[in-house]
Design an enzyme around this catalytic site. Structure first.
Site, PDB file in Angstrom:
ATOM      1  N   ALA A  15       1.586  80.942  68.861  1.00 35.44           N
ATOM      2  CA  ALA A  15       1.206  80.905  67.444  1.00 35.44           C
ATOM      3  C   ALA A  15       1.403  79.469  66.969  1.00 35.44           C
ATOM      4  CB  ALA A  15       2.102  81.856  66.656  1.00 35.44           C
ATOM      5  N   GLY A  52       2.465  83.779  71.634  1.00 32.91           N
ATOM      6  CA  GLY A  52       1.237  84.450  71.200  1.00 32.91           C
ATOM      7  C   GLY A  52       0.088  84.205  72.143  1.00 32.91           C
ATOM      8  N   GLU A  81       0.459  86.731  74.683  1.00 30.64           N
ATOM      9  CA  GLU A  81       0.195  88.042  74.057  1.00 30.64           C
ATOM     10  C   GLU A  81      -1.312  88.265  73.907  1.00 30.64           C
ATOM     11  OE1 GLU A  81       3.069  87.123  70.878  1.00 30.64           O
ATOM     12  OE2 GLU A  81       3.845  89.135  71.203  1.00 30.64           O
ATOM     13  N   GLU A 115       9.699  82.824  72.622  1.00 27.64           N
ATOM     14  CA  GLU A 115      10.019  82.973  71.202  1.00 27.64           C
ATOM     15  C   GLU A 115      11.525  82.918  70.924  1.00 27.64           C
ATOM     16  OE1 GLU A 115       7.764  84.648  72.850  1.00 27.64           O
ATOM     17  OE2 GLU A 115       6.012  85.047  71.603  1.00 27.64           O
TER      18      GLU A 115
HETATM   19  N1  T1G Z   1       2.539  75.304  67.320  1.00 27.68           N
HETATM   20  C1  T1G Z   1       2.260  74.121  66.718  1.00 27.68           C
HETATM   21  N2  T1G Z   1       2.377  72.918  67.326  1.00 27.68           N
HETATM   22  C2  T1G Z   1       2.786  72.923  68.607  1.00 27.68           C
HETATM   23  C3  T1G Z   1       3.094  74.112  69.307  1.00 27.68           C
HETATM   24  C4  T1G Z   1       2.945  75.341  68.598  1.00 27.68           C
HETATM   25  N3  T1G Z   1       3.179  76.508  69.179  1.00 27.68           N
HETATM   26  N4  T1G Z   1       3.488  73.769  70.571  1.00 27.68           N
HETATM   27  C5  T1G Z   1       3.407  72.436  70.642  1.00 27.68           C
HETATM   28  N5  T1G Z   1       3.009  71.927  69.477  1.00 27.68           N
HETATM   29  C6  T1G Z   1       2.777  70.516  69.173  1.00 27.68           C
HETATM   30  C7  T1G Z   1       4.060  69.705  69.266  1.00 27.68           C
HETATM   31  O1  T1G Z   1       4.760  69.774  68.048  1.00 27.68           O
HETATM   32  C8  T1G Z   1       3.518  68.332  69.563  1.00 27.68           C
HETATM   33  O2  T1G Z   1       3.017  67.816  68.339  1.00 27.68           O
HETATM   34  C9  T1G Z   1       2.297  68.607  70.445  1.00 27.68           C
HETATM   35  O3  T1G Z   1       1.944  69.974  70.188  1.00 27.68           O
HETATM   36  C10 T1G Z   1       2.584  68.441  71.935  1.00 27.68           C
HETATM   37  O4  T1G Z   1       3.736  69.261  72.203  1.00 27.68           O
HETATM   38  C11 T1G Z   1       3.363  85.431  67.704  1.00 27.68           C
HETATM   39  C12 T1G Z   1       5.595  84.040  67.094  1.00 27.68           C
HETATM   40  C13 T1G Z   1       3.259  73.876  75.130  1.00 27.68           C
HETATM   41  C14 T1G Z   1       5.063  73.413  76.799  1.00 27.68           C
HETATM   42  O5  T1G Z   1       7.295  78.240  71.711  1.00 27.68           O
HETATM   43  O6  T1G Z   1       6.792  74.646  74.576  1.00 27.68           O
HETATM   44  O7  T1G Z   1       3.849  82.388  69.582  1.00 27.68           O
HETATM   45  O8  T1G Z   1       4.505  65.808  68.222  1.00 27.68           O
HETATM   46  O9  T1G Z   1       5.193  67.356  72.888  1.00 27.68           O
HETATM   47  O10 T1G Z   1       5.750  68.365  76.274  1.00 27.68           O
HETATM   48  O11 T1G Z   1       4.852  86.107  69.359  1.00 27.68           O
HETATM   49  O12 T1G Z   1       4.718  72.149  73.322  1.00 27.68           O
HETATM   50  O13 T1G Z   1       2.206  65.623  69.205  1.00 27.68           O
HETATM   51  O14 T1G Z   1       2.496  66.030  66.745  1.00 27.68           O
HETATM   52  O15 T1G Z   1       5.860  69.780  73.320  1.00 27.68           O
HETATM   53  O16 T1G Z   1       3.318  68.807  76.934  1.00 27.68           O
HETATM   54  C15 T1G Z   1       5.643  80.290  70.978  1.00 27.68           C
HETATM   55  C16 T1G Z   1       6.034  75.707  72.102  1.00 27.68           C
HETATM   56  C17 T1G Z   1       5.393  80.036  69.538  1.00 27.68           C
HETATM   57  C18 T1G Z   1       5.615  76.996  72.813  1.00 27.68           C
HETATM   58  C19 T1G Z   1       3.720  71.557  75.811  1.00 27.68           C
HETATM   59  N6  T1G Z   1       5.254  79.138  71.763  1.00 27.68           N
HETATM   60  N7  T1G Z   1       5.461  74.546  72.737  1.00 27.68           N
HETATM   61  O17 T1G Z   1       4.766  70.640  76.027  1.00 27.68           O
HETATM   62  O18 T1G Z   1       3.938  68.711  74.584  1.00 27.68           O
HETATM   63  S1  T1G Z   1       5.915  81.381  68.529  1.00 27.68           S
HETATM   64  C20 T1G Z   1       6.144  78.169  72.047  1.00 27.68           C
HETATM   65  C21 T1G Z   1       5.939  74.077  73.922  1.00 27.68           C
HETATM   66  C22 T1G Z   1       4.846  82.599  68.946  1.00 27.68           C
HETATM   67  C23 T1G Z   1       4.167  84.967  68.861  1.00 27.68           C
HETATM   68  C24 T1G Z   1       5.227  83.975  68.506  1.00 27.68           C
HETATM   69  C25 T1G Z   1       5.363  72.781  74.403  1.00 27.68           C
HETATM   70  C26 T1G Z   1       4.345  72.939  75.549  1.00 27.68           C
HETATM   71  P1  T1G Z   1       3.056  66.212  68.100  1.00 27.68           P
HETATM   72  P2  T1G Z   1       4.810  68.744  73.236  1.00 27.68           P
HETATM   73  P3  T1G Z   1       4.467  69.065  76.033  1.00 27.68           P
END
Ligand code: T1G
Length: 700
Positions: free
Chosen positions: A61, A100, A103, A123
């Site tokens: 998400a 998500g 999912e 999450e």
């Molecule tokens: N939402 C918004 N921005 C995100 C994002 C996300 N989910 N993930 C990464 N970014 C942005 C991050 O802030 C950065 O921005 C850029 O992307 C590159 O990220 C409904 C509720 C995918 C492994 O927890 O683990 O889904 O600094 O530097 O090292 O059940 O990003 O460039 O402006 O980390 O290559 C669940 C979180 C969400 C994954 C890539 N998902 N992201 O790593 O790049 S909650 C996560 C990561 C959810 C559902 C629930 C990592 C990555 P900027 P980065 P990276």
């Protein structure tokens, strides 16, 4: 470019999502995907493939949307649309399908993934739980026990592992689209159904007696009172005991509770803080970085060996320089032992261990560092010794080599002055154990050149560290704040608290380890040695070290000698309170003229945490840290500050700076004017009713 593109390839509809950088499920992406699925129902396609442009499948998400009013379509609506498609929908996964994103893949009827892909439900790391059916669909494919582990650990797994858990149907070795097209044609060929995961039933009789309660107890030990972990277990229990729709409803209720929790807000703050920390103010966007293809490390002791492992793990060859072959062998033996420990924990294979070890070569000869791109000095914390090493490095290494010091508090400029290349000198402060702790303080000297700083920040990512830029002052960010924190712990001891009281207050509040126990872990002799040869003025207030000095002179160095402030069980290494130490503390209190009294837990907690906050405010004001969230990253990733409290500065904003300031003024009046001079920035923000976060926004 539109977030969603659709094309027919023969009789297969291909939906491509494109929302850089990680295809997060923004409102536009959800709307586009929803529309593409609906529109494809009436065309000539017999199956649909869902894949993403760029470096990864949907990574979750859009976390930036949390805390804002929800926008239609909700992810759950999109997921229902996919699942109710009357033609098979196949997810084609590359990169990391997370949260998500996975999912959405679970809502598809089939799932393919590149061999290099990973899937996960992380999450929990944001204080959340999978809120779009992940807790209900995962156990239906992988089984309840596997789902419990996957979701409560939040760690991504490989495509191969996911296939073994029935979460992925086919692993694609080469081209993802063509591999998935082949799979789609096979499905059409055999008239495969739109196989909805929600229709799989879990037989309650298949669940071992007491599974959930046992898991809850084990989970509590490792997640200590956090909300999301226990709620995840409840969701999985619902997946077994309730019909799908009711299980989904339960998941949504508990997801919302987590989303609204202060714990999740703090963890989401840290998620962005960690990434913001890599953005260096004033550094031009096009600042070049240098490629680090090989590294030299000076000193094969605990720190040097741990640092070497980081580079070997990243496939970067290391020359480990020591003073003798014996020293090299003992250093390499410790590295090998550490790899064996990881191997025994199933974190790496025998082959990987052998490969990593092959990348670390010992040498006693500076001339063998002539071609390395970076050297990291990790010798004893003595300025003269470090200057001697840097002079030799300056003579031995190629002109563009970066020379870094791992010092934890000494003056970078003074070290750089021992070379003819101060612009290529920088601090890379690792935290012990260096191969484990995520934090890397990148300490800029007055003359550290921009490309050297940008290379250090980039390098941190390469070796899986979290970098924070620090200015060059005594103790940089972390250790500078540790001084007043430890000062207050020592004063509380003299004034009436016990080691166990202080440590249990801080540990039940959330610190990974209390300050007294940390001293025993690090070794009381380290501080003792560092104080030798210093003037009284340089040593500071004797109250802050008089107890430790007595203990060291008694041979009580801490865990390493079996006793320090505590005694340590030789078998379990569990700490045991020691009345002998209490007598030492009382005797020192008398010598220092301190009348002991009962000190409340609240006072201990406030003195230690507010000491951190006050020094953090000073660090912001003098520019040693770029922003308050950088300080939060330092303390959570390097000093065991509880992540679910967001870090010292975030925590201060949540308490309210007026309250913090008022308490500090009271400590100033009641305890010590010197120790408790309110930081001017804190005083100003408190008076303005402002926060550190808004100060950061205003000062950018
Ligand atoms: N939402 C918004 N921005 C995100 C994002 C996300 N989910 N993930 C990464 N970014 C942005 C991050 O802030 C950065 O921005 C850029 O992307 C590159 O990220 C409904 C509720 C995918 C492994 O927890 O683990 O889904 O600094 O530097 O090292 O059940 O990003 O460039 O402006 O980390 O290559 C669940 C979180 C969400 C994954 C890539 N998902 N992201 O790593 O790049 S909650 C996560 C990561 C959810 C559902 C629930 C990592 C990555 P900027 P980065 P990276």
């Amino acid at each position: 470019m539109s977030a969603v593109h659709y094309e027919l390839i023969g009789n297969i509809g291909v939906i491509r999502l494109n929302n850089p950088p990680v295809n997060a499920l923004s409102q536009a992406l959800r709307e586009g995907l929803w529309g593409a699925i609906k529109n494809a129902q009436d065309d000539t396609s017999q199956a649909l493939i869902l894949l993403c442009e760029g470096r990864t499948f949907i990574a979750g998400a859009d976390i930036t949307e949390f805390g804002k009013p929800p926008q239609a379509p909700a992810l759950s609506e999109v997921i229902t649309e996919i699942e109710n498609s009357h033609k098979p929908v196949i997810a084609a996964i590359h990169g990391t399908a997370l949260g998500g994103g996975f999912e959405v893949a679970l809502a598809c009827h089939y799932r393919c993934a590149l061999a290099s892909a990973k899937i996960g439900l992380p999450e929990i790391k944001l204080g959340l739980l999978p809120g779009a059916g992940g807790t209900q669909r995962t156990p239906r494919l992988a089984g309840v026990e596997a789902a419990l582990e996957l979701i409560t650990r939040g760690t991504p797994i490989s495509a191969e592992k996911a296939e073994s858990m029935n979460l992925i149907d086919r692993v694609i070795e080469n081209d993802l689209l063509s591999g998935t097209l082949t799979y789609a044609h096979e499905l059409i060929q055999r008239n495969a159904p739109t196989r909805r995961v929600r229709d799989i039933c879990i037989d309650p009789a298949s669940i071992p007696e007491g599974l959930f309660d046992d898991f809850r107890q084990r989970l509590e030990k490792r997640t200590r009172g956090q909300l999301a972990p226990q709620h995840i277990v409840s969701c999985l229990e619902a997946a077994v005991k309730l019909p799908f729709e009711q299980g989904l409803a339960k998941e949504l209720d508990l997801f919302i509770e987590c989303l609204l929790s202060s714990e999740s807000a703090a963890l989401r703050h840290l998620f962005f803080a960690e990434r913001t920390a890599t953005k260096i103010k004033g550094l031009p966007k096009d600042t070049p970085t240098r490629e680090i293809k090989s590294v030299g490390i000076i000193g094969g002791g605990t720190m040097g060996g741990g640092i070497a492992m980081n580079f070997a793990n990243a496939g970067i060859p290391v020359k480990l320089l020591e003073v003798s072959q014996t020293a090299i062998e003992s250093g390499l033996a410790v590295i090998s032992k550490n790899y064996s420990i990881s191997m025994n924990k199933g974190r790496l294979t025998e082959g990987q261990k052998a490969h990593f070890l092959s990348l670390i070569q010992g040498t006693t000869n500076y001339s063998e560092l002539a071609e390395v791109d970076l050297v990291i000095e990790a010798v004893f914390e003595n300025m003269a010794l470090k200057q001697e090493v840097f002079t030799k490095l300056d003579q031995s290494c190629k002109p563009e080599a970066i020379l870094a010091t791992n010092t934890s508090f000494l003056d970078i400029d003074q070290i750089a002055a021992a070379t003819s290349r101060p612009e290529n000198v920088i601090g890379l402060h690792f935290f012990s154990p260096a191969n484990v702790m995520k934090l890397l303080e990148v300490v800029r000297g007055t003359k550290s050149a921009d490309p050297v700083i940008s290379t250090a920040i980039q390098l941190a990512k390469t070796i899986n560290k979290t970098p924070v830029l620090a200015g060059n002052c005594y103790g940089f960010i972390g250790n500078r704040m540790l001084l007043p924190y430890n000062r207050e712990a020592q004063l509380c001891l003299l004034e009436g608290a016990t080691p166990e009281q202080i440590d249990s207050v801080m540990e039940s509040w959330g610190m990974a380890m209390g300050p007294i126990a940390v001293g025993d872990l690090a070794g009381l002799d380290i501080g003792f040695k560092a104080r030798q040869g210093l003037s009284d003025a340089e040593r500071g207030d004797p109250k802050t070290y008089c107890i430790a000095d007595v203990l060291v002179k008694m041979g009580r160095l801490g865990q390493k000698s079996g006793a320090g402030y505590y005694r340590y069980d030789p078998e379990t290494r569990a700490r045991v309170n020691d009345l002998e130490v209490l007598a030492i503390i009382e005797a020192q209190a008398e010598i220092q003229g301190i009348k002991r009294r009962k000190i409340s837990n609240k006072e201990i907690l406030e003195r230690l945490t507010f000491a951190l906050i006050n020094e953090g405010a000073n660090i912001l004001e003098d520019g040693t840290a770029q922003r308050p969230s950088d300080i939060d990253v330092v303390y959570v990733y390097g000093y065991g500050f509880p992540a679910h409290r967001g870090g010292p500065m975030y925590y201060a904003d949540n308490i309210g700076l007026a309250k913090v300031y008022e308490s500090i003024c009271a400590f100033h009046d009641r305890l010590s004017e010197n120790c408790w001079t309110p930081a001017p920035l804190l005083a100003r923000l408190a008076r303005e009713g402002s926060t550190f976060a808004s100060w950061a926004d205003d000062s950018h």
